[in-house]
Design an enzyme around this catalytic site. Structure first.
Site, mmCIF file in Angstrom:
data_model
loop_
_atom_site.group_PDB
_atom_site.id
_atom_site.type_symbol
_atom_site.label_atom_id
_atom_site.label_comp_id
_atom_site.label_asym_id
_atom_site.label_seq_id
_atom_site.Cartn_x
_atom_site.Cartn_y
_atom_site.Cartn_z
ATOM 1 N N THR A 14 77.884 71.058 34.348
ATOM 2 C CA THR A 14 77.425 71.152 32.655
ATOM 3 C C THR A 14 77.983 71.384 32.093
ATOM 4 O O THR A 14 77.556 73.057 32.135
ATOM 5 C CB THR A 14 75.755 70.629 33.475
ATOM 6 O OG1 THR A 14 75.293 70.247 31.742
ATOM 7 C CG2 THR A 14 74.869 71.488 33.366
ATOM 8 N N TYR B 190 67.895 73.624 32.811
ATOM 9 C CA TYR B 190 68.600 72.960 33.787
ATOM 10 C C TYR B 190 70.482 73.684 33.365
ATOM 11 O O TYR B 190 70.757 73.868 35.242
ATOM 12 C CB TYR B 190 68.955 71.821 32.529
ATOM 13 C CG TYR B 190 70.149 70.479 32.617
ATOM 14 C CD1 TYR B 190 70.103 70.072 34.431
ATOM 15 C CD2 TYR B 190 70.930 70.529 31.943
ATOM 16 C CE1 TYR B 190 71.116 69.891 34.369
ATOM 17 C CE2 TYR B 190 71.894 69.365 32.384
ATOM 18 C CZ TYR B 190 72.177 69.159 33.478
ATOM 19 O OH TYR B 190 73.111 68.746 34.109
#
Length: 337
Positions: A118, A142
C-alpha cells in the site's frame, strides 16, 4: 496451466485478480477465512479452501496438493481509521499472517510471491508524486504493519531463494467492467463506494473529512486506480516472476490525483444528481495528498492500464452498486412470496 494460490481471493481486490488470472490462462486456488471476504465473490468452478492464510501447515498442504508455483497474497486488514482503534488486530493480521504464509511457502518450496502492499507505507510524502525510493514514515498502524510485512519478505528473500514483487497500491476503486465483481463488504469506507451509496439513497450524505488541507480545493487528494487495471498489474508481476525476474517493489497508481470534491462531482455526473455531503472534522491518520510516480511499474512489468479515467472508475462502481440494489430487491420480493 500454471497453478497459483490466491490468499484473500474472496475479497474485493483478490476476487478481481482471480478473474484476471483465469482470463490469462492460470489455474488459481483461493484460500480465504471469509472474515471480510464473501464466498460468492469467488468465480464459479474456482477451487476454494476455507482457512487462514497464516496457518503454515494449511498453506503447505494446499500448495503441495494443488502443485502451485506461486502465491498472490491479499489476506490483510486495510481500513485506516479501524487500524487506529485496533492496532493489535492489524499487526496480527498484516504481519503475523504474512509470517505464517512464508513459513508454509518455504516448507512447500514455493518461492515466488506477489505481495499486496500500500501507499500508506509512505505516510505523508515530502514530495509529490512519490516514488519507490521515497522515505517510508507511515502514520497509522495499517501502513506500519504493511511496511513491516514488506521488510519481512525482503529479509526472507535475502536468506532464501524467494523472489517477490510487492505492489504498493494507491486508492483502488471501481468494479469489474463486465459486472462480475465489485465492492461487497458491508460498511466499506472507500470514498467512491460511500459516494455511490449516497447517490443511490442508501445513506443521507457523504462526510468530507476536512476542507482546509493545502490542496487546490482544500480537500484530500488521492491517486485513484481502477481495480481491473490493478488486477492486470498482478498478472504482469506473476509473469515477471515465472519468467525468472527478480525482486521488485513498485507503485500501482496512475500518477495524477483527484480531490474529494472532484470525486463527488464525478459520481454526481454518473448518477444524474448531486451527491449530498456535509463537512466533518479531519480524520486521524489521513495525509493531505498522495499521488504515485508510476513509471517503474510500466518499465519493469510492462503494465498498460486501460481504465485511467475517474469518470470510468465511477461509472463502473455505480453500475455495480445499482446491480446490487436490483439483486437485493429481487431477494426481498422472493422472500415475501
Amino acid at each position: 496451466m500454471t497453478a497459483v494460490l490466491v490468499t484473500g481471493g474472496a475479497g474485493y481486490i483478490g476476487s478481481q485478480v482471480v478473474l484476471a488470472l483465469l482470463e490469462a490462462g492460470f489455474r488459481p486456488t483461493v484460500l480465504d477465512d471469509l472474515s471480510t471476504g464473501v464466498r460468492e465473490a469467488v468465480p464459479p468452478g474456482t477451487p476454494f479452501v476455507l482457512g487462514n492464510a497464516g496457518d503454515s501447515d494449511l498453506v503447505r498442504t494446499v500448495l503441495e496438493r494443488t502443485e502451485s508455483q506461486a502465491v498472490l497474497h491479499f489476506a490483510a486488514s486495510l481500513v485506516v481509521p479501524e487500524s487506529l482503534d485496533h492496532p493489535l488486530r492489524y499487526w496480527r493480521n498484516n504481519l503475523g499472517t504474512t509470517l505464517g504464509l512464508l513459513e508454509g511457502m518455504m516448507r512447500a518450496a514455493v518461492l515466488r510471491l506477489v505481495l499486496s502492499s500500500t501507499a500508506a507505507v509512505y505516510g505523508i510524502p515530502e514530495t509529490l508524486p512519490v516514488d519507490e525510493d521515497a522515505a517510508c514514515h507511515p502514520i497509522n498502524p495499517y501502513g506500519s504493519s504493511k511496511l513491516a510485512a514488506e521488510r519481512l519478505v525482503t529479509e526472507v528473500a535475502a536468506a532464501h531463494a524467494l523472489r517477490c514483487v510487492a505492489l504498493r497500491y494507491f486508492n483502488v476503486a471501481g468494479a469489474d467492467p463486465a459486472g462480475r465483481s465489485g465492492q461487497r463488504r458491508p460498511g466499506a469506507t472507500h470514498l467512491i463506494k460511500v459516494a455511490c451509496d449516497a447517490a443511490l439513497g442508501r445513506r443521507d450524505a457523504v462526510e468530507i473529512h476536512g476542507d482546509d488541507y493545502a490542496t487546490p480545493d482544500g480537500t484530500g487528494v488521492r491517486d485513484y486506480v481502477h481495480v481491473a487495471d490493478l488486477a492486470s498489474a498482478h498478472v504482469a508481476a506473476l509473469h515477471h516472476l515465472l519468467d525468472g525476474g527478480g525482486c521488485l517493489t513498485v507503485n500501482c497508481g496512475y500518477g495524477h490525483g483527484h480531490s474529494v470534491r472532484q470525486v463527488l462531482a464525478a459520481v454526481g455526473r454518473a448518477a444524474g444528481r448531486p451527491v449530498p455531503w456535509r463537512l466533518a472534522p479531519r480524520r486521524a491518520g489521513d495525509p493531505p495528498a498522495v499521488v504515485a510516480r508510476a513509471e517503474l511499474v510500466r518499465q519493469r512489468l510492462g503494465w498498460r492500464p486501460r481504465h485511467d479515467s475517474l469518470d470510468r472508475i465511477v461509472a463502473d462502481a455505480l453500475a455495480w452498486e445499482r446491480r446490487g440494489s436490483i439483486r437485493a430487491a429481487v431477494q426481498l420480493s422472493a422472500a415475501g412470496e
